[in-house]
Design a protein around this motif. Structure first.
Motif, PDB file in Angstrom:
ATOM      1  N   THR A   1      10.984   8.704 -15.187  1.00 60.43           N
ATOM      2  CA  THR A   1      10.644   9.529 -14.030  1.00 60.43           C
ATOM      3  C   THR A   1      10.079   8.633 -12.937  1.00 60.43           C
ATOM      4  O   THR A   1       9.098   7.916 -13.157  1.00 60.43           O
ATOM      5  CB  THR A   1       9.610  10.606 -14.396  1.00 60.43           C
ATOM      6  OG1 THR A   1      10.155  11.454 -15.417  1.00 60.43           O
ATOM      7  CG2 THR A   1       9.259  11.444 -13.175  1.00 60.43           C
TER       8      THR A   1
ATOM      9  N   ARG B   1      11.542  12.027  -7.983  1.00 62.23           N
ATOM     10  CA  ARG B   1      10.794  13.104  -7.341  1.00 62.23           C
ATOM     11  C   ARG B   1      10.033  12.553  -6.135  1.00 62.23           C
ATOM     12  O   ARG B   1       9.608  11.405  -6.133  1.00 62.23           O
ATOM     13  CB  ARG B   1       9.805  13.737  -8.318  1.00 62.23           C
ATOM     14  CG  ARG B   1      10.438  14.268  -9.602  1.00 62.23           C
ATOM     15  CD  ARG B   1       9.365  14.758 -10.549  1.00 62.23           C
ATOM     16  NE  ARG B   1       9.946  15.166 -11.836  1.00 62.23           N
ATOM     17  CZ  ARG B   1       9.210  15.554 -12.884  1.00 62.23           C
ATOM     18  NH1 ARG B   1       7.876  15.551 -12.798  1.00 62.23           N
ATOM     19  NH2 ARG B   1       9.810  15.910 -14.003  1.00 62.23           N
ATOM     20  N   THR B   2       9.862  13.416  -5.147  1.00 64.44           N
ATOM     21  CA  THR B   2       9.097  13.054  -3.947  1.00 64.44           C
ATOM     22  C   THR B   2       8.030  14.103  -3.711  1.00 64.44           C
ATOM     23  O   THR B   2       8.328  15.298  -3.661  1.00 64.44           O
ATOM     24  CB  THR B   2      10.014  12.952  -2.716  1.00 64.44           C
ATOM     25  OG1 THR B   2      11.016  11.960  -2.956  1.00 64.44           O
ATOM     26  CG2 THR B   2       9.210  12.568  -1.478  1.00 64.44           C
ATOM     27  N   ASP B   3       6.779  13.651  -3.575  1.00 59.59           N
ATOM     28  CA  ASP B   3       5.659  14.536  -3.288  1.00 59.59           C
ATOM     29  C   ASP B   3       5.148  14.260  -1.883  1.00 59.59           C
ATOM     30  O   ASP B   3       5.011  13.102  -1.470  1.00 59.59           O
ATOM     31  CB  ASP B   3       4.508  14.310  -4.285  1.00 59.59           C
ATOM     32  CG  ASP B   3       4.929  14.646  -5.725  1.00 59.59           C
ATOM     33  OD1 ASP B   3       5.854  15.469  -5.877  1.00 59.59           O
ATOM     34  OD2 ASP B   3       4.337  14.077  -6.656  1.00 59.59           O
ATOM     35  N   GLY B   4       4.847  15.315  -1.146  1.00 54.39           N
ATOM     36  CA  GLY B   4       4.350  15.159   0.211  1.00 54.39           C
ATOM     37  C   GLY B   4       5.473  14.982   1.207  1.00 54.39           C
ATOM     38  O   GLY B   4       6.658  14.903   0.850  1.00 54.39           O
ATOM     39  N   ASP B   5       5.102  14.915   2.468  1.00 57.13           N
ATOM     40  CA  ASP B   5       6.082  14.742   3.538  1.00 57.13           C
ATOM     41  C   ASP B   5       6.337  13.258   3.759  1.00 57.13           C
ATOM     42  O   ASP B   5       5.402  12.504   4.070  1.00 57.13           O
ATOM     43  CB  ASP B   5       5.559  15.366   4.840  1.00 57.13           C
ATOM     44  CG  ASP B   5       5.382  16.876   4.712  1.00 57.13           C
ATOM     45  OD1 ASP B   5       6.185  17.492   3.990  1.00 57.13           O
ATOM     46  OD2 ASP B   5       4.441  17.417   5.331  1.00 57.13           O
TER      47      ASP B   5
ATOM     48  N   GLY C   1       4.911   9.471  -3.906  1.00 56.42           N
ATOM     49  CA  GLY C   1       3.958  10.403  -3.308  1.00 56.42           C
ATOM     50  C   GLY C   1       3.422   9.872  -1.994  1.00 56.42           C
ATOM     51  O   GLY C   1       2.891   8.758  -1.930  1.00 56.42           O
ATOM     52  N   TYR C   2       3.567  10.660  -0.922  1.00 57.48           N
ATOM     53  CA  TYR C   2       3.072  10.266   0.392  1.00 57.48           C
ATOM     54  C   TYR C   2       1.719  10.918   0.625  1.00 57.48           C
ATOM     55  O   TYR C   2       1.625  12.136   0.785  1.00 57.48           O
ATOM     56  CB  TYR C   2       4.068  10.681   1.481  1.00 57.48           C
ATOM     57  CG  TYR C   2       5.392   9.968   1.374  1.00 57.48           C
ATOM     58  CD1 TYR C   2       5.587   8.732   1.986  1.00 57.48           C
ATOM     59  CD2 TYR C   2       6.457  10.522   0.657  1.00 57.48           C
ATOM     60  CE1 TYR C   2       6.807   8.065   1.888  1.00 57.48           C
ATOM     61  CE2 TYR C   2       7.678   9.865   0.562  1.00 57.48           C
ATOM     62  CZ  TYR C   2       7.836   8.635   1.181  1.00 57.48           C
ATOM     63  OH  TYR C   2       9.032   7.982   1.078  1.00 57.48           O
TER      64      TYR C   2
ATOM     65  N   ARG D   1       8.390   8.734  -9.289  1.00 58.22           N
ATOM     66  CA  ARG D   1       7.737   9.662  -8.358  1.00 58.22           C
ATOM     67  C   ARG D   1       7.197   8.882  -7.162  1.00 58.22           C
ATOM     68  O   ARG D   1       6.486   7.903  -7.324  1.00 58.22           O
ATOM     69  CB  ARG D   1       6.598  10.417  -9.055  1.00 58.22           C
ATOM     70  CG  ARG D   1       5.963  11.482  -8.172  1.00 58.22           C
ATOM     71  CD  ARG D   1       5.071  12.398  -8.993  1.00 58.22           C
ATOM     72  NE  ARG D   1       3.921  11.686  -9.522  1.00 58.22           N
ATOM     73  CZ  ARG D   1       2.742  11.599  -8.880  1.00 58.22           C
ATOM     74  NH1 ARG D   1       2.597  12.150  -7.701  1.00 58.22           N
ATOM     75  NH2 ARG D   1       1.741  10.956  -9.444  1.00 58.22           N
TER      76      ARG D   1
END
Length: 349
Positions: free
Chosen positions: A282, A245-249, A286-287, A284
């Motif tokens: 999982t 999963r990727t959060d943020g741009d 996050g940027y 992840r």
């Protein structure tokens, strides 16, 4: 402050230094505090202080020493042209005061000594700079030789063994397919073959970096988060369910940060495969505003399965801290294990 004055035919006397002399000495000596950071500026300041002091202040003092120190510092820092220019201006000014006016305060012997001191300060500083460069060059040559030796050792030992693993896994797969066998054994052998091939590719890239001592950068890019899908796919081939999963741009990471993030995920997934007995992981990414978050969580047996130093937690933490970040690894309240790293975008490399 009193200055001893010795004149031809005059008795030895002590005369107080006027306030302007005190101020010029304070400026000249205080400037030397910054000679390492601003060598040219300090050279100019000490030159100006000396130029004003000697014609205007009576009695004379030892302020010329500050200029000599500044010239030496300039030359030893490699700023030889600047040192020569400032020293030349000092000699030209002294020569004008000696021979262009009626005062003639130094005399021929004094003028000779002044020029000798200034020239010696620049010459000694230049010699020290040259010696330092030769010593640094010798250290670089030794480091180059050591890198090449390490590259040869890695190639002879690791390259050979990993190649054997890859060839043997391929031969076993061929035998299984010929006999019509399939199932977990074939999947495991496929994972071994792909992982060993990837390890060989990365090993050759690392050896290339070690050998490219005359190039500014390696010819192939280092692994980064853009290759996270490949890493997850290899883990899936080994029987692990991996969710990425990727959060943020996403932002463009510096190569050191990008590589560290990839290696932390790689090591965490390897630990899960080897020690955790997990079925799902999982990953992840996050940027945030100032840093990138790398979080790897599994549903395995937790920290108890990682005893004996096989987890590589210290290595991952060292990678994060080397970039000014942090890493935490602990059991999850709901079961399993979690590795969380924060890597600043602009952290020190």
């Amino acid at each position: 402050m009193l200055t001893t004055v010795i004149g031809e035919g005059d008795p030895v006397g002590l005369r107080p230094v006027p306030a302007a002399g005190w101020l010029l000495m304070f400026v000249g000596c205080g400037a030397l505090t910054f000679r390492r950071r601003f060598p040219v500026a300090v050279g100019v300041v000490t030159l100006l202080a000396s130029t004003i002091y000697y014609p205007a202040i009576n009695p004379d003092g030892a302020l010329l020493v500050t200029l000599i120190i500044a010239l030496y510092t300039l030359a030893s820092a490699g700023r030889i042209v600047a040192a020569a220019v400032i020293g030349g201006l000092a000699i030209a000014g002294s020569a004008f005061g000696e021979y262009g006016t009626d005062a003639s305060p130094l005399g021929d012997a004094g003028m000779f000594m002044l020029v000798s001191w200034l020239v010696a300060a620049v010459a000694i500083g230049a010699v020290m700079h040259s010696t330092r460069r030769e010593r640094e060059e010798a250290l670089r040559r030794r480091a180059t030789e050591e890198r090449l030796r390490i590259a040869r050792e890695l190639h002879d030992v690791l390259g050979h063994n990993i190649s054997l693993i890859n060839v043997q896994a391929g031969a076993a797969l061929h035998a299984l397919s010929r006999d019509g066998a399939d199932g977990p054994a074939a999947e495991a052998l496929t994972a071994i073959k792909e992982t060993s091939r990837e390890a060989l590719r990365e090993l050759r890239g690392t050896l290339g970096v070690l050998r490219q001592v005359d190039e500014e950068a390696p010819t192939a890019p280092a692994p980064g988060l853009r290759r996270l899908p490949e890493l997850a796919e290899r883990s899936r081939a080994a029987g692990l369910s991996v969710d990425v999963r990727t959060d943020g741009d996403p932002v463009g990471l510096r190569p050191a940060v990008d590589l560290a993030a990839y290696r932390i995920v790689q090591e965490a997934l390897t630990n899960v495969t080897r020690h955790a007995g997990a079925g799902r992981v999982t990953v992840r990414i996050g940027y945030g505003r100032d840093d990138v978050l790398v979080d790897v969580s599994d549903d395995g047996r937790g920290a108890g399965a990682r005893a004996g130093g096989g987890s590589g937690i210290d290595g991952m933490r060292s990678r994060a801290e080397a970039l000014g970040g942090s890493l935490e690894a602990s059991d999850r309240p709901e079961g399993g294990f979690r590795v969380t790293a924060r890597l600043p975008y602009g952290g020190a490399a």
